[in-house]
Design an enzyme around this catalytic site. Sequence first.
Site, mmCIF file in Angstrom:
data_model
loop_
_atom_site.group_PDB
_atom_site.id
_atom_site.type_symbol
_atom_site.label_atom_id
_atom_site.label_comp_id
_atom_site.label_asym_id
_atom_site.label_seq_id
_atom_site.Cartn_x
_atom_site.Cartn_y
_atom_site.Cartn_z
ATOM 1 N N GLU A 142 42.487 32.223 38.924
ATOM 2 C CA GLU A 142 43.006 32.422 39.509
ATOM 3 C C GLU A 142 43.222 31.184 40.870
ATOM 4 O O GLU A 142 42.476 31.640 41.325
ATOM 5 C CB GLU A 142 44.423 33.900 39.889
ATOM 6 C CG GLU A 142 44.345 34.597 38.634
ATOM 7 C CD GLU A 142 44.522 36.137 38.866
ATOM 8 O OE1 GLU A 142 44.472 36.717 39.973
ATOM 9 O OE2 GLU A 142 43.721 37.049 38.446
ATOM 10 N N GLN A 189 39.071 36.812 41.436
ATOM 11 C CA GLN A 189 39.166 36.371 42.654
ATOM 12 C C GLN A 189 38.534 37.172 44.006
ATOM 13 O O GLN A 189 39.084 36.954 45.427
ATOM 14 C CB GLN A 189 41.080 36.508 42.277
ATOM 15 C CG GLN A 189 41.367 35.743 43.975
ATOM 16 C CD GLN A 189 43.438 35.398 43.732
ATOM 17 O OE1 GLN A 189 43.722 36.828 44.475
ATOM 18 N NE2 GLN A 189 44.075 34.239 43.753
ATOM 19 N N HIS A 233 40.798 44.923 49.703
ATOM 20 C CA HIS A 233 40.470 44.302 49.979
ATOM 21 C C HIS A 233 39.092 43.936 50.257
ATOM 22 O O HIS A 233 38.346 43.517 51.589
ATOM 23 C CB HIS A 233 40.453 43.067 50.227
ATOM 24 C CG HIS A 233 42.371 42.079 49.426
ATOM 25 N ND1 HIS A 233 43.217 42.924 49.497
ATOM 26 C CD2 HIS A 233 42.282 40.841 49.025
ATOM 27 C CE1 HIS A 233 44.602 42.201 49.299
ATOM 28 N NE2 HIS A 233 43.398 41.065 48.430
ATOM 29 N N ASP A 238 36.959 43.675 44.301
ATOM 30 C CA ASP A 238 38.152 44.495 43.690
ATOM 31 C C ASP A 238 39.010 44.402 42.550
ATOM 32 O O ASP A 238 39.088 45.500 41.708
ATOM 33 C CB ASP A 238 38.554 44.870 44.682
ATOM 34 C CG ASP A 238 37.971 45.528 46.099
ATOM 35 O OD1 ASP A 238 38.098 46.523 46.333
ATOM 36 O OD2 ASP A 238 38.514 44.271 46.538
ATOM 37 N N TYR A 239 39.093 43.140 41.838
ATOM 38 C CA TYR A 239 40.108 43.041 40.805
ATOM 39 C C TYR A 239 38.920 42.364 39.202
ATOM 40 O O TYR A 239 38.776 42.835 38.163
ATOM 41 C CB TYR A 239 40.489 41.333 40.783
ATOM 42 C CG TYR A 239 41.183 42.038 41.949
ATOM 43 C CD1 TYR A 239 41.770 43.196 42.673
ATOM 44 C CD2 TYR A 239 42.087 40.365 42.836
ATOM 45 C CE1 TYR A 239 43.003 42.746 43.741
ATOM 46 C CE2 TYR A 239 42.929 40.432 43.621
ATOM 47 C CZ TYR A 239 43.223 41.441 44.250
ATOM 48 O OH TYR A 239 44.422 42.047 45.220
ATOM 49 N N GLU A 247 42.156 38.439 34.138
ATOM 50 C CA GLU A 247 40.209 38.588 34.605
ATOM 51 C C GLU A 247 39.680 38.865 33.093
ATOM 52 O O GLU A 247 39.017 38.136 33.289
ATOM 53 C CB GLU A 247 40.241 39.831 35.856
ATOM 54 C CG GLU A 247 40.571 39.308 37.235
ATOM 55 C CD GLU A 247 42.335 39.799 37.737
ATOM 56 O OE1 GLU A 247 42.591 39.599 38.464
ATOM 57 O OE2 GLU A 247 42.500 40.512 36.829
#
Length: 785
Positions: free
Chosen positions: A475, A528, A573, A531-532, A506
Amino acid sequence: MAKALRNSKFTLTAEAVIADYRLAYSSRRASVIGRAEVLRGNATFGIFGDGKEIANIAMAKAFRAGDWRAGYYRDQTFMWATRMSNVRDFFSQLYGNANLESEPASGGRQMGNHFATRFLDDDGAFMRSVDMPNSSADVSNVAGWMPRLVGLAYASKLYRENPQLKGAQDGFSVDGNEVAFGTIGDAATSEGLFWEAMNATGVLQIPLAMSVWDDGYGISVPITAETTKASISDALRGFNPDDRPGIDIHVVRGWDYAGLIETYASAVDKVRREHRPALIHVTEMTQPQGHSTSGSHERYKSKERLRFEHEYDCVARMRDWIIESGVASEAVEAARDLAWEAFQAPIRVERDKAVAILRRIDMPEVAEITNALDEAHKVTRSLVMSTASRALHQLRGLESAPRDELAKFVAGYRRENDERYNSHLYSRSPESPLHVPAVAAVYSDKSPTVDGRQVLLRNFDANFARDPRIFVIGEDVGKLGDVNLVFEGLQAKHGELRLTDTGIREATILGQAIGAAMRGLRPICDIQYLDYFYYALETAADDLATLHWRTVGGQKAPVVIRTKGHRLVGIWHSGSPMSVLLNAMRGIYVAVPRNMTQAAGFYNTLFQGDNPGIVIEVLNGYRLKERVPDNVGSFTVPLGVPEVLREGNDATVVTYGACCAIALDAAQALEELGVSCEVIDVQTLNPFDVNHMLVRSLEKTHALVCVDEDVPGGASAFMLQQILEAQQGWWHLDATPRTLAASPNRPAYGPDGDYFTKPNRESIVEAVYEVVRERQPWRFPALDA
């Protein structure tokens, strides 16, 4: 049927039709016999491809050398038709035969009908996949193979459309003409991975032929409770192309031999020529034996449905005469017998060797378990090992030649089976990242000082220029150049196929990278924020991390995962779930650099190696100043080698990532309190300190504090276990070892939230001070007194 074949533009000879009948019936017989083998105890679990035979054969006719499969356990007939497997392999895997010659897909590590071909040679190097049919290694998690399927097809797009790859495609592609074939059950299309993968396929316009085997049920749950409109093709109609590209959708019945052959031939030809994806929805399929050996479908299917399945059984409708002739039956049973004997014979030899040793021990307790082992009808290695170990336990404290011989056997047998069942979690090839030479960063008076992101940018630029196989997908990595501008301007320089923006997906970003890496490319999967990464964790843990192990070194996917984490701002984040990654992703190396220069060195190491790895950059470090090495793009940082950041004598602080700077700040404060603190950056959590450097620090300081931002009991506890247990560091301690981690909750927003939920200078000072004070309370008065 004959009339339909005459009217079809795809003609088949009578001999070919009869051969297809014979293969379909042989596969059905194997499914029936396989179930019987489970029920009589010769195998543990069975799941078969009965009811899907004719569609499998039709799909196989459209499959070519160089093509790829990513599917599931209903594809046995397809695997036999393409000669990627056979009936003897089928039974060998059902029994769990660990001999690769008998069971080349997984060496007994996967349950039955989990397929794979071997595309690495004995040295771990790629073979010429263009010259052979290829099946990526199956996984059991439902739809878990879908992200990888996207990547297998995406590689063909890159090989066709990227002129920079012309010199790199030899053995891997012929101008991108290879098709990726996928299969899935109708119920599994409810999984998010299926929808994410199909959406990505439509966007990317890649040569992917997706088959949905629709037998109306997901185990006992009917399709009406699974899928909107009870039809995946109806639910996907919006994907059909109009004046915009999409996915061609075909619907054909699973018992219609002629219709299936014509549908697959025309659909796959278009996929191959035009790189336009297709979905083939095969309806009115059956499942004659139910889902698996764990239950009977008569418990949940109505009489009407069972009558339909009998009437529309695909093999039964392909002429009863081949069934009645018994042409195929004897061949299947003979293959079963050969597979069983190949499975049992070497274990019997091992059993007999153990029994011969045990017979020399004059002890009633040993004689009893020896007789049980000797008389066992089905012999397993666990039975041999258990019996020998129990006998050795009975001989504890005794000195005799038979005991020594038995102890030698047990030790050797344990080593053999550790290799047999636990090997190849990581690459053993000459290209392993662990063999990449360390090349120190070189600086001169001309080395500029820049924002940390610029070090990474220049490093990636140099690697893109060096190796056309390297590309990054994720992304905002393309036009924007990453949200932290790490790739700023590189898309314009190297092209959109080298730095490619994706949707927010993801799991398939990672899958796209896995499939491409299996086909000889060197992808960077950009997630990115750490956490993702949870969205991709299943794909990373179940597919990528286990790939080399579950094929016993037969397949690899050297993916480099780039992400950033640790402390920044707020809940979403500031993640640092290192223990999640460590526990879920054994098989993937985990690098935790403290700055961007170290991160660049790890990328350079991983780009030269063939084991997947993840690099977690420090999220708040992109604007911190660093010097650019003169040899940016070529210097390397070795994996598994800690670095001493500050020497000391009173205590050792072991940490990594963003905590390094805080620990150094704390060490300075401790110096003012009279404590000499050694600070060591482990650099990678996996591999962890391969040369046992940390224990040598303990020999000097005799005190240990492990610091990180994971939850209590997380990666700091892992480090403690490695140092105290694996390295026997406890021997050198004269104070209680300590871990200092973050709070068990997520970090709250803002600088105060960060300070009170994660280790800070003061908390590190207090933890280290208390450890050294325990040893010398007269020297170090209490801080809070």
